[in-house]
Scaffold this motif. Structure first.
Motif, PDB file in Angstrom:
ATOM      1  N   ASP B   9      28.604   9.092 -34.281  1.00  0.00           N
ATOM      2  CA  ASP B   9      28.410   8.126 -33.504  1.00  0.00           C
ATOM      3  C   ASP B   9      29.260   7.895 -32.187  1.00  0.00           C
ATOM      4  OD1 ASP B   9      26.844   7.110 -35.360  1.00  0.00           O
ATOM      5  OD2 ASP B   9      28.663   6.355 -36.716  1.00  0.00           O
ATOM      6  N   ASN B  10      30.012   8.929 -32.206  1.00  0.00           N
ATOM      7  CA  ASN B  10      31.144   8.792 -31.209  1.00  0.00           C
ATOM      8  C   ASN B  10      30.872   9.960 -29.972  1.00  0.00           C
ATOM      9  OD1 ASN B  10      32.582  10.746 -32.093  1.00  0.00           O
ATOM     10  ND2 ASN B  10      34.307   9.981 -32.268  1.00  0.00           N
ATOM     11  N   THR B  11      29.905  10.819 -30.115  1.00  0.00           N
ATOM     12  CA  THR B  11      30.041  12.195 -29.410  1.00  0.00           C
ATOM     13  C   THR B  11      28.492  12.254 -28.961  1.00  0.00           C
ATOM     14  OG1 THR B  11      31.246  13.172 -31.277  1.00  0.00           O
ATOM     15  CG2 THR B  11      30.030  14.737 -29.888  1.00  0.00           C
ATOM     16  N   ASP B  93      23.097  10.721 -10.955  1.00  0.00           N
ATOM     17  CA  ASP B  93      22.171  10.639 -12.132  1.00  0.00           C
ATOM     18  C   ASP B  93      22.700  11.233 -13.291  1.00  0.00           C
ATOM     19  OD1 ASP B  93      20.441   9.468 -10.071  1.00  0.00           O
ATOM     20  OD2 ASP B  93      19.082  11.411  -9.783  1.00  0.00           O
ATOM     21  N   PHE B  94      23.553  12.379 -13.005  1.00  0.00           N
ATOM     22  CA  PHE B  94      23.998  12.701 -14.386  1.00  0.00           C
ATOM     23  C   PHE B  94      25.227  12.109 -14.792  1.00  0.00           C
ATOM     24  CE2 PHE B  94      27.325  15.688 -16.287  1.00  0.00           C
ATOM     25  CZ  PHE B  94      26.382  16.300 -16.992  1.00  0.00           C
ATOM     26  N   ALA B  95      26.263  11.610 -13.816  1.00  0.00           N
ATOM     27  CA  ALA B  95      27.211  10.988 -14.448  1.00  0.00           C
ATOM     28  C   ALA B  95      26.801   9.398 -15.060  1.00  0.00           C
ATOM     29  CB  ALA B  95      28.048  10.217 -13.042  1.00  0.00           C
ATOM     30  N   ALA B  96      25.595   8.992 -14.607  1.00  0.00           N
ATOM     31  CA  ALA B  96      24.827   7.727 -15.241  1.00  0.00           C
ATOM     32  C   ALA B  96      24.384   8.181 -16.601  1.00  0.00           C
ATOM     33  CB  ALA B  96      24.014   7.138 -14.205  1.00  0.00           C
ATOM     34  N   ALA B  97      23.738   9.267 -16.688  1.00  0.00           N
ATOM     35  CA  ALA B  97      22.990   9.586 -17.880  1.00  0.00           C
ATOM     36  C   ALA B  97      24.089   9.809 -19.086  1.00  0.00           C
ATOM     37  CB  ALA B  97      22.226  10.784 -17.621  1.00  0.00           C
ATOM     38  N   VAL B  98      25.321  10.427 -18.563  1.00  0.00           N
ATOM     39  CA  VAL B  98      26.358  10.506 -19.619  1.00  0.00           C
ATOM     40  C   VAL B  98      26.768   9.344 -19.814  1.00  0.00           C
ATOM     41  CG1 VAL B  98      28.681  11.361 -19.816  1.00  0.00           C
ATOM     42  CG2 VAL B  98      26.879  12.862 -18.507  1.00  0.00           C
ATOM     43  N   LYS B  99      27.192   8.398 -18.885  1.00  0.00           N
ATOM     44  CA  LYS B  99      27.658   7.029 -19.216  1.00  0.00           C
ATOM     45  C   LYS B  99      26.693   6.322 -20.273  1.00  0.00           C
ATOM     46  CE  LYS B  99      30.068   3.091 -17.088  1.00  0.00           C
ATOM     47  NZ  LYS B  99      30.380   2.553 -15.682  1.00  0.00           N
ATOM     48  N   LYS B 100      25.414   6.425 -20.043  1.00  0.00           N
ATOM     49  CA  LYS B 100      24.537   5.588 -20.597  1.00  0.00           C
ATOM     50  C   LYS B 100      24.481   6.259 -22.175  1.00  0.00           C
ATOM     51  CE  LYS B 100      19.423   4.915 -20.775  1.00  0.00           C
ATOM     52  NZ  LYS B 100      18.282   5.454 -20.447  1.00  0.00           N
ATOM     53  N   THR B 101      24.895   7.383 -22.432  1.00  0.00           N
ATOM     54  CA  THR B 101      25.081   7.565 -23.897  1.00  0.00           C
ATOM     55  C   THR B 101      26.080   6.646 -24.784  1.00  0.00           C
ATOM     56  OG1 THR B 101      27.043   9.070 -23.702  1.00  0.00           O
ATOM     57  CG2 THR B 101      24.650  10.191 -23.229  1.00  0.00           C
ATOM     58  N   GLY B 102      26.990   6.125 -23.986  1.00  0.00           N
ATOM     59  CA  GLY B 102      27.740   5.248 -24.284  1.00  0.00           C
ATOM     60  C   GLY B 102      29.008   5.977 -25.331  1.00  0.00           C
ATOM     61  N   ARG B 103      28.810   7.235 -25.346  1.00  0.00           N
ATOM     62  CA  ARG B 103      29.725   7.814 -26.197  1.00  0.00           C
ATOM     63  C   ARG B 103      31.093   8.365 -25.433  1.00  0.00           C
ATOM     64  NH1 ARG B 103      26.854   9.752 -30.446  1.00  0.00           N
ATOM     65  NH2 ARG B 103      25.103   8.120 -30.730  1.00  0.00           N
ATOM     66  N   LYS B 104      32.308   8.209 -26.108  1.00  0.00           N
ATOM     67  CA  LYS B 104      33.613   8.491 -25.695  1.00  0.00           C
ATOM     68  C   LYS B 104      34.039  10.107 -25.630  1.00  0.00           C
ATOM     69  CE  LYS B 104      38.384   7.863 -27.020  1.00  0.00           C
ATOM     70  NZ  LYS B 104      39.354   7.533 -28.277  1.00  0.00           N
TER      71      LYS B 104
END
Lengths: 208, 208, 208, 208, 208, 208, 208, 208
Positions: B9-11, B93-104
């Motif tokens: 859930d966090n990864t 786009d990459f940074a946003a895609a990572v952020k969008k995962t919502g994972r810490k």
């Protein structure tokens, strides 16, 4: 041909004691390298329809069953479960199965290199076969042991070889009917080869 | 839990520049070892349904396309083809895609370890993520380069890890619903594990 | 004492998943080296009467039973067979058994270094123990994996150590009551030490 | 930028004692690898117009002159021939030359890693610079010595790095004006990169 | 000086258990490399008149006497034969001898790295000394053990170093009065250095 | 001459499948070492005006074009693009091109050692040529494969050799007309040699 | 049998200079590996009741006494203490003891490989024996020395071998009367073999 | 004697191009190991009064003068400075100097193994000498090059050997008049041997 070569018509392949328990004793290649190389030799046997003889030593004991990649990959192989003989040629069924292949050249791989491969290779040489030890589809307990085994076999006139050379000698030409299957073999077991193919196709596509 | 762990859930997992041309430059593992380890991390992403972001650098040029095991193994991954930025986080786009995962927590693997992995890891750390560099699913041009890259990342507080540990931390317990798939993962990518299973089943059968 | 040390009174030892099947996956030491080092740590536990907790993961499955040298060498150890938890501290019985030792310092060894050792070590650290990872009595699938595991543990404040140092710190002085048993330990597991003793006794005798 | 990076504006490069006699003492890389890596760092200095300071120790004695690749490759570098000081920053001219670059970040390479690089790096760190030790453009007498030097520098907060990472951090994006020169750098010093480019161009041409 | 350095006035050197029997257990360097490096550190002590403390463990037993190069090379050293204490600082005479040197910085070398060096280094650090572990004048039973020892010491703030760096930091400048003796040291223990000098002198002569 | 040697009059050189895609599969030398050694052999062919035959396998496919250093370095070489034959001597044009050189001694280098080099070498030996396998200008997928290939070739009477020995045997005496070009070859490809020359010239100048 | 083999009736074993002092000079295997392999060969001699001749060189001097595992393991062996002859066959008592065994095939192990083993092996070969050098029960000062020794012996027709192969050739079949003792030998000296047995028995039990 | 051996009466030793500049190119042993081994062979020549021929290639150029240990250690050697011939036997003075020794067996050492040693060895073999290549007193640019050189020489019937074996074959028996000098040789160049002697003498004294 300019020297006496392996062909799909004169060659058989022997898998000696590729068993699960023994495989866990191999320290001469990393496990992913070793399993990759065994798989490749199995696939070569498939592609070139080489008669194959698979043999085990006490397969229902701690040595364990044949490793799946060999068992599933060679459904038509003769299988000889030896009750105790260490040198596979001391088992009459095995010796007969090899003889029945009618081939003069024998590829031998196994675990371990200095026992299962070397003993069978020395006997086969003595029986008049041309013998090739497929070293990367074989393994043993340490580099020192492997080096001694190779030196002993070379001293006795056995040819050291590895699966890419086996395959290439059998293929002969990329224009042969097995060319496509062989390219798949290379891509599956030599990763740089698959990378080259994918990059090539991409580059060709990119220029359209 | 007794320390802050990777969970399903966090990864999220980031594959940075696993491209065919770059893969051919890897000299820190043998090619069969490397592809085996990358495949294993891909499979972990599948089993644990980790959000994945795959990115490339100039994939239509000599770096080549994504290696098939990553491309085919992660059909639902976000893919960001970077036109030129070397540090993946420099691409919005990459940074946003990572952020969008919502994972810490971010698992990062790539080619090469000291550029594609380390740069992204340093940026992610700076952005507040918990960062894990998956070293065996990554590779580079020499051992000296890899060692320097690991030292730099460890110095910066990035956690060095390898795929078996990633998987085990996510699994938590063999009694979890992913246990069976996880056992398959282990057998497929750690050959001794498959050997142990086959030997065990055979021994049990033999005693019947 | 001039720094906070391991003593027979403040130390417990944890053997995590030294099982026959897992032992066959160790590629970071040769098998004779690994078994020799595990035996030595077992013997240290005997000599210094360290409370020991032995734990297994699925010991009645393909991971196999505890390796004999651990099982027979530690007849008084608490044994916790974990049904599925990978991190031993996730098992309440194990955590309780460790707590029950009443010791502040924990020596942890196991297979594999990056999972069984590192996970338990990180949890123990989190729980407030002083944690020592006994690296030569532990093993894993490749040098790359081991190096990553050590780097992760060191980064987290876990002390890397090996059995000779563990023993020497516990012994303190050769004049202590355990001196003779300790000398036997050294001779049995560091062959040069036995050679030195035999040569010394011979030379003394020869001069008579 | 998401972390504090090397840029063409904040970085200077120091070449410490890359002299012919000393180069013959390097045993941590093969000679072709070492000279290749030094050349690459020199070329990076050219491409990014980094201010460079070159220094020697007793260059008219047995240490020998600056190796040609450094001397010819950096015609605009400040050169400081130190009469005897081992730590380059103990030489006032050198310290002044570095200060005059006006840069905050220093890349340091040299022979040997544990003396010429480490001493200068420790002094530079003490003086407030951000210090990066370029390990593959540096060399020393044995692996043991190199490992100790890296550990000492990392312990002191110096960043370990290698030339591909230095170059990539300076480049930032392949779309930058230095992209073409940088691609040439990579092809010239990472042979797989040139191979990929040649293969790519050939494949594109072949599909026309 | 731009950072806190080793000088002939602030440094003492400790040789811990360089005994003949223990020396035969060293497997981390080849014997010629190890003896060469120990000799070099002894010579450094001579050149810089560093107060030296030599200590042994059970020197009249199988550990054997001090190796000749240390015993003969340091005629003025304080020698403390410890009756049993493993950590040299547990011996009051040793601790007093070190204190009596009046030096703040301690160079420690010994056999073995993880016991004799590490224990003394940890105690010395605890007592407030600046501690340097001279790794190439020390040795132990395997690379794995050495790596663990170095990691433990670095984690505790002990500085890893090797003899060339020790010597160079003490020398400071080739123009110092010890320059000539230091050049002899280098030629005697780094063979490429002697070769460079001989070649240089020959070339100068040849051009006359 | 006291044994039968390579001379500029009796020797031809064969470059078999030095193609960009195949070069990326070489794991037996580091890429900078390998390209350096191939370049050196090319330069030897230039200096001694050895007739050269260059051949490729499917050069317009994923194997890629001839690596630039071979293609550009040997503008006068006969080039035979083989449509599919793996053993170069199976291609009549290649066999004819070799025969047309009129030379008795053949130097063979290629990728890979066990296929492209060994197959051609075995055929050439069978055809009556004196055959030398230039091992450092050749490469393959792993050390195990290379060792097997060398053992097979040596067993068959093929001479193992490396480029410095090839060049030295052709040169015979530094007083020969090619001496100067040969010295340049050595300096360019054996870095210590260039260092020695630069140091020597500097020392001579310094004494003026 | 299909080739001329080692049997319990035609084979004797010679242990040459396995002395405590010499054992401490072995650098070609780790000490635990070496002692393990020597023990295994001793046990083979016991199981197959091979006549054994043990010889020493100056055993009452610094070379030291016979290592305990050989001395205690072979209570019935002929022991010849040579006063000075380096080649054991130069000692008439030794030559006579070997002859008295009445065996045609000689297994030779010793320290060092290139002196004690090789000299005896060359003499034995000259005297008409079939000679096998048991390489893993032998050791020497460096890998380079070992490799040269093996090459010299192979060149002279001596068979290189290791203890597992020796044992397996003597055993012939697991059904032979020595099968059980042989299985114990394997388990004791090849740890993976003991692990397999324990895992097998556990799995069989588990299925009951 | 039971085989044809090296004796002080039938053996000469040739040192080919042990020059300072060339010595700095050796990468097959560490510099302390190499110089130690060359010194040992020089000392053997002294002890056994072997006629020695020393030869150089362009010693007044960048190859540099004879390394001091050879030059000073062999004051009575014939020295032949070759003006240009690479194969020493192409120089008539050298060939005559060797012939003048009147010895049948030649020990050859040099830099580099594949050129200076191998060429001279092949010529000497062709001229009817018994030829021994002393591999550890020789060196070259890489392991790959050394391995190829040894394989070539062994193939041609040249005996590979190392200095301890050379010395031991010449000594024959410790009771010979050179025994004491030989023991000194061993102690000086095999450090474990000196350790054993010192430990032995100490133990004897301790028991008085």
């Amino acid at each position: 041909m300019s020297y006496d070569r392996l062909t799909a018509d004169n060659t058989a392949v022997l898998f000696v004691d590729h068993q699960t328990g023994l495989a866990n004793g191999v320290q001469t290649q990393s496990p992913p390298e070793f399993i990759n190389n065994v798989k490749a030799l199995v696939t070569i046997a498939q592609i070139y329809k080489l008669p194959a003889v698979v043999t085990t030593s006490a397969h229902d004991g701690p040595n364990g069953p044949i490793i799946p990649v060999v068992e599933h990959g060679l459904p038509n192989a003769a299988i000889v479960h030896r009750p105790g003989q260490i040198n596979a040629f001391d088992n009459e069924d095995f010796a007969a199965a090899v003889k029945k292949t009618g081939r003069k050249k024998l590829l031998i791989a196994g675990i371990s290199t200095e026992v299962c491969v070397a003993f069978a290779a020395l006997s086969a040489k003595h029986l008049g076969y041309d013998v090739y030890a497929v070293l990367d589809a074989s393994g043993t307990w340490s580099k020192l042991v492997e080096d001694a085994a190779v030196a002993r076999m070379v001293q006795a006139g056995i040819v050291p070889i590895t699966w890419v050379a086996v395959g290439a000698e059998l293929l002969g030409s990329w224009a042969s009917p097995t060319g496509e299957a062989h390219a798949q073999l290379m891509g599956d077991h030599l990763p740089f080869s698959a990378n080259n193919m994918a990059g090539y196709l991409s580059a060709k596509g990119a220029s359209r």
